[in-house]
Design an enzyme around this catalytic site. Structure first.
Site: not given
Ligand code: ZN
Length: 281
Positions: A74, A76, A78-79, A193
């Site tokens: 996805h 977001h 942090d990805h 995570h």
């Molecule tokens: Zn996310």
């Protein structure tokens, strides 16, 4: 060797998969975002993480010259931001699902938009997309069919609870995306995570039970507050087992629970005031 979640230290998980943790630890990211390197002669990089030069260097040290695919669960922040840079550096094909314009995400510029069931083929290894909206409306998990390892991004995390943040996050979709994983032939979960999760079907059941217990607490609190309740009024009652410092995060998931209950006619809302039962029309 015990599993490690240390940024910059590569962890080999099996013959095909290695993991690198990005240096972005925090309350929402745990030890940091997990980047997975899948394949031997050809490599797919799943979730390259934040656009951090040290992390990018670590990825290239492991797989330079072999990276053919960059895969995002996805978008977001942090990805996916490193995906754009990694594509520039390697020429690899970037695949995933674009976020709606309304979201402040990082759309890295996909070469190919994947849909449910589509397969990324890495020198004969099949990585199959499983559409799992809920945490994000453009969320995909990926099943490595030969071993049954399911890369779950933020659909399933280890060590912390996934935040469902409306309007893009949707609790009803999230639960339905969890249930549909029972149709997936998975043997182990590789989360976005945290550590690997064995017994993935039991874990899915546990996560569903956890959400439904929370939903029951929302309904209980609504029933007790005659005259209706606001989201702020409900928060301490519904999350009395969660430290107050986490309440701003919990507030988002509470909104998601309430929206689900309203969608299902188990609650109604007028001017921010929630009551149990369907809306009196
Ligand atoms: Zn996310």
């Amino acid at each position: 060797m015990p599993e490690q979640l240390t940024p910059g230290v590569v962890q080999r998980l099996d013959d095909f998969v290695a993991r690198l943790v990005a240096p972005n630890p925090g309350p929402l990211t745990g030890a940091g975002t997990n980047t997975y390197l899948v394949g031997q002669q050809e490599v797919a990089v799943i979730d390259p993480g934040p656009d951090d030069p040290v992390h990018l260097r670590a990825i290239l040290d492991q797989a330079a010259g072999r990276i053919c695919w960059i895969v995002c669960t996805h978008t977001h922040t942090d990805h996916s931001p490193a995906a754009a840079t990694l594509k520039k550096l390697t020429g690899a094909k970037l695949v995933g699902m674009t976020a709606p314009d309304t979201r402040e995400d990082f759309n890295p510029g996909f070469d190919q938009i994947l849909a449910e069931g589509e397969v990324v083929s890495i020198e004969g290894l099949a990585l199959r997309a499983v559409f799992t909206p809920g945490h994000a409306s453009n969320h995909l998990c990926f099943l490595l069919e030969s071993t049954g390892m399911l890369f779950t991004g933020d659909h399933i995390m280890q060590g912390s609870t996934v935040v469902i943040s409306p309007p893009d996050g949707n609790m009803r979709q999230y639960l339905s995306s969890l249930r549909r994983l029972h149709q997936v032939d998975m043997k182990v979960v590789a989360p976005g995570h945290g550590y690997l999760i064995e017994g993935p079907h039991d874990e899915v059941d546990r996560l569903i039970r956890h959400r439904l217990r929370r939903e029951e607490k929302v309904l209980e609190a609504l029933r007790k507050m005659s005259g209706g309740a606001t989201l702020e009024g409900l928060l301490p009652a519904v999350y009395d087992d969660v430290p107050a410092v986490l309440h701003p995060m919990a507030r988002r998931s509470l909104r998601a629970h309430l929206e689900k209950l309203v969608e299902e006619d188990q609650a109604s809302q007028v001017d921010g005031n929630y009551r149990p039962g369907p809306s009196p029309t």
